[in-house]
Design a protein around this motif. Structure first.
Motif, short mmCIF file in Angstrom:
data_model
loop_
_atom_site.label_atom_id
_atom_site.label_comp_id
_atom_site.label_asym_id
_atom_site.label_seq_id
_atom_site.Cartn_x
_atom_site.Cartn_y
_atom_site.Cartn_z
N CYS A 1 0.76 -0.80 0.69
CA CYS A 1 -0.17 -0.05 0.00
C CYS A 1 0.96 1.34 -0.19
CB CYS A 1 -0.89 -0.01 1.30
SG CYS A 1 0.10 -0.18 2.83
N ALA A 2 0.48 2.25 -0.31
CA ALA A 2 1.09 3.83 -0.74
C ALA A 2 1.72 3.63 0.63
CB ALA A 2 0.72 4.40 -0.62
N ALA A 3 1.32 3.63 2.14
CA ALA A 3 1.35 3.89 3.62
C ALA A 3 3.18 2.96 3.71
CB ALA A 3 0.68 4.76 4.79
N ALA A 4 3.10 2.06 3.32
CA ALA A 4 4.55 1.44 3.43
C ALA A 4 5.32 1.26 3.98
CB ALA A 4 4.11 -0.30 2.25
N GLY A 5 6.19 2.35 2.84
CA GLY A 5 7.21 2.67 3.06
C GLY A 5 8.75 1.82 3.03
N LEU A 6 7.91 1.08 1.68
CA LEU A 6 9.02 -0.02 1.45
C LEU A 6 10.23 0.04 0.90
CD1 LEU A 6 6.83 -3.47 -0.29
CD2 LEU A 6 8.37 -2.81 2.11
N PRO A 7 11.43 -0.49 0.41
CA PRO A 7 12.32 0.72 0.24
C PRO A 7 12.47 -0.35 -1.60
CG PRO A 7 13.21 -1.38 1.86
CD PRO A 7 11.63 -1.27 1.60
N PRO A 8 13.68 -0.15 -2.37
CA PRO A 8 13.71 -0.13 -3.35
C PRO A 8 14.06 -2.11 -3.45
CG PRO A 8 15.37 1.91 -3.22
CD PRO A 8 14.26 1.60 -2.48
N LEU A 9 12.72 -2.24 -4.20
CA LEU A 9 13.30 -4.27 -4.00
C LEU A 9 13.45 -4.60 -5.86
CD1 LEU A 9 10.75 -4.61 -1.26
CD2 LEU A 9 12.77 -4.98 -1.34
N PRO A 10 14.22 -5.81 -6.00
CA PRO A 10 14.33 -5.99 -7.22
C PRO A 10 12.74 -6.65 -6.97
CG PRO A 10 15.52 -7.06 -5.55
CD PRO A 10 14.81 -6.35 -5.01
N ALA A 11 11.83 -6.87 -7.53
CA ALA A 11 10.43 -6.73 -7.84
C ALA A 11 9.30 -6.11 -8.90
CB ALA A 11 10.13 -7.16 -6.92
N ASP A 12 8.49 -6.77 -9.14
CA ASP A 12 7.29 -5.51 -9.64
C ASP A 12 6.34 -5.45 -8.24
OD1 ASP A 12 5.16 -4.82 -11.56
OD2 ASP A 12 4.15 -6.89 -11.65
N VAL A 13 6.42 -3.85 -8.62
CA VAL A 13 5.62 -3.61 -7.00
C VAL A 13 4.41 -3.27 -8.20
CG1 VAL A 13 6.04 -2.16 -4.99
CG2 VAL A 13 7.92 -2.78 -5.99
N ILE A 14 3.53 -4.13 -6.89
CA ILE A 14 2.12 -3.53 -7.32
C ILE A 14 1.69 -2.43 -5.80
CG2 ILE A 14 -0.77 -3.96 -7.22
CD1 ILE A 14 0.42 -6.85 -8.32
N VAL A 15 1.23 -0.80 -5.95
CA VAL A 15 0.34 -0.27 -5.07
C VAL A 15 -1.29 -1.06 -4.85
CG1 VAL A 15 0.55 2.00 -3.99
CG2 VAL A 15 2.44 0.80 -4.79
#
Length: 219
Positions: free
Chosen positions: A107-121
């Motif tokens: 979700c938009a509020a998660a604050g994830l670091p850059p990841l080598p993945a297909d990221v779906i918000v």
């Protein structure tokens, strides 16, 4: 049963998006021994677990299960991880050396670091699971194998997104404080029909389907 007969029995229905959950439980309802599901495992359970991946387009799993169980990448299908918090890091085994890039649903509020993945918000403060399923389907991933954990399973049930359950009953009384297979908000009970029962020594392999399951056809 032959492998062909087993595949036919556990096959996903054609032409629709379908979520099948896969869990193992002790006779008294525990989903883990010493914090991990491996303590409940058996050759029969391992076979159904592997078959679930072979028949699916994607594995759907919560971040907590990824961390606890030490998930690694699959050689054939993507693993989609659901997280509403910034608990995933690029050095996890799941993200290293993967032939099939993982998917991270957040979700938009998660604050994830850059990841080598297909990221779906999907969603703002919490993950919108219905949107997550739609996003997977939009990528051609219609056969969804939900592997846990209990909190994600409970949330998927609450949102009406689970079509079937493959449940292995391990012949153990685990006692302890382990969670049940589904944990989450209180919702009206979901009516299931028993579609098959297999026995391997003292292990029971049960298949249930939601009696009035969703009928989401593929686009």
């Amino acid at each position: 049963m032959t492998d062909t007969a087993l595949e036919s029995l556990y096959a996903y229905p054609p032409d629709r998006t379908w979520v099948t959950a896969n869990f193992v439980s002790s006779v008294d309802g525990a989903v883990s021994v010493d914090g991990r599901s491996a303590g409940l495992g058996s050759p029969a359970d391992k076979k159904i677990f592997t078959l679930g991946r072979e028949l699916a387009d994607v594995v759907l799993v919560g971040a907590g299960t990824v961390l606890i169980e030490g998930y690694r990448p699959s050689a054939r299908l993507p693993i989609a991880v659901v997280t509403a918090r910034g608990t995933l890091t690029p050095d996890l085994p799941l993200f290293t050396g993967s032939a099939v890039p993982p998917i991270v649903i957040t979700c938009a509020a998660a604050g994830l670091p850059p990841l080598p993945a297909d990221v779906i918000v999907a969603g703002e403060d919490e993950v919108d699971l219905a949107q997550a399923v739609s996003e997977l389907a939009a990528r051609g991933l219609h056969r969804i194998n939900l592997e846990g954990g209990p909190r994600l399973f409970g949330s998927m049930i609450a949102d009406g997104l689970v079509d079937a359950l493959n449940l292995t009953i391990s012949p153990l009384l685990a006692v302890g404080d382990s969670s049940r297979i589904a944990h989450g908000p209180v919702v009206p009970p979901v009516d299931l029909e028993l579609t098959s029962v297999l026995r391997a020594d003292d292990v029971l392999l049960l298949r249930y389907q939601r009696r009035n399951s969703r009928s989401t056809t593929q686009p």
